[in-house]
Design an enzyme around this catalytic site. Sequence first.
Site, short mmCIF file in Angstrom:
data_model
loop_
_atom_site.label_atom_id
_atom_site.label_comp_id
_atom_site.label_asym_id
_atom_site.label_seq_id
_atom_site.Cartn_x
_atom_site.Cartn_y
_atom_site.Cartn_z
CE LYS A 47 0.34 7.28 -1.09
NZ LYS A 47 0.33 7.90 -2.44
CD GLN B 108 -2.13 7.99 -5.31
OE1 GLN B 108 -1.94 8.35 -4.16
NE2 GLN B 108 -1.29 7.18 -5.94
CG ASP C 60 3.53 12.73 -3.52
OD1 ASP C 60 4.00 11.92 -2.69
OD2 ASP C 60 2.37 12.65 -3.96
#
Length: 283
Positions: A51, A95, A118
């Site tokens: 990412k 994460q 997210d």
Amino acid sequence: MILDGKLVAQKVLDEVRAGVARLSEQAGLQPRLAAVLVGDFAPSRIYVGNKMKAAAAVGIASEDHVHPGGLDRAALLALLGRLSADPAVHAILLQLPLPRGLDEDEMLAAIAPEKDVDGLHPANLGALLAGTPTVVPCTPAGCLEILDHYGATLEGAEAVVVGRSRLVGKPLAQLLLARHATVTMCHTRTRDLAAHTRRADVLCVAAGRAGVITGDMVKEGAWVVDVGVNRLETGKLAGDVEFASAEKRAHAITPVPGGVGPMTVAMLLRNTLRAAERRAARR
Ligand code: NAP
């Protein structure tokens, strides 16, 4: 037809790169993504690394906060609070999964909703449910992007989503519903999975079980989006759909790898750009 996630992701990344340049020109602002990685889970390290690399390639600045030895609850809350308050950071990526002992719900809720790249903060998930989407979770958004790129008809379609996770299944079902599909959600307690999947004009599978959908479970002419990523004993990656048999019946299908996977990173960077654009508009 093979739905090429790499191609669609590249299109999104090109748009993001152009958007980053525009923002820099018009507002003198470079989007900045902060990634938080707690624990020593090898796949997560790879995901975060990918990412960050992808961010750099489109001109997004990034910083990583990597804690392989773990962080306790108070320290992680403090870090997320600090990043949430930092005006130089526009987007925060926590994460998952978190190491045992840390409550994911609590930590996701500690991220400022407008920086939750997210789209997993309860406020953002709630907005999706309310029909006023703000930040949309990356993988489900990527599935819709692929379907739209190739011209799938969603309105009035029978859509079946296999899997009901917060990360994929639930938000994906909401996105399909918002596009006027008739949505059925399946999970491990579904009595006759095949009876549902065989009715699907659009079949999205996010179960995390290699080969859970075989060709005979696919409706002739269906659009099949395979979100699953499974490592086989041979070391190869495979989706949740048995590709060889499903491909024969589907009108269109995403491969694994090369389908939904590349879309997730592209949508993450689009969400980062949008967070920075919102920030610029507020200044
Ligand atoms: P998850 O949290 O484990 O959820 C899996 C869901 O599938 C659960 O709702 C489960 O039902 C359901 N399920 C499992 N086995 C099933 C079966 N045999 N029949 C029907 N339903 C079944 O997984 P996730 O985070 O949603 O991820 C799903 C898959 O997508 C994984 O392979 C993951 O690696 C992959 N993924 C890929 C990307 C990408 O970028 N390509 C991103 C995220 C995830 P219950 O609720 O009843 O347990």
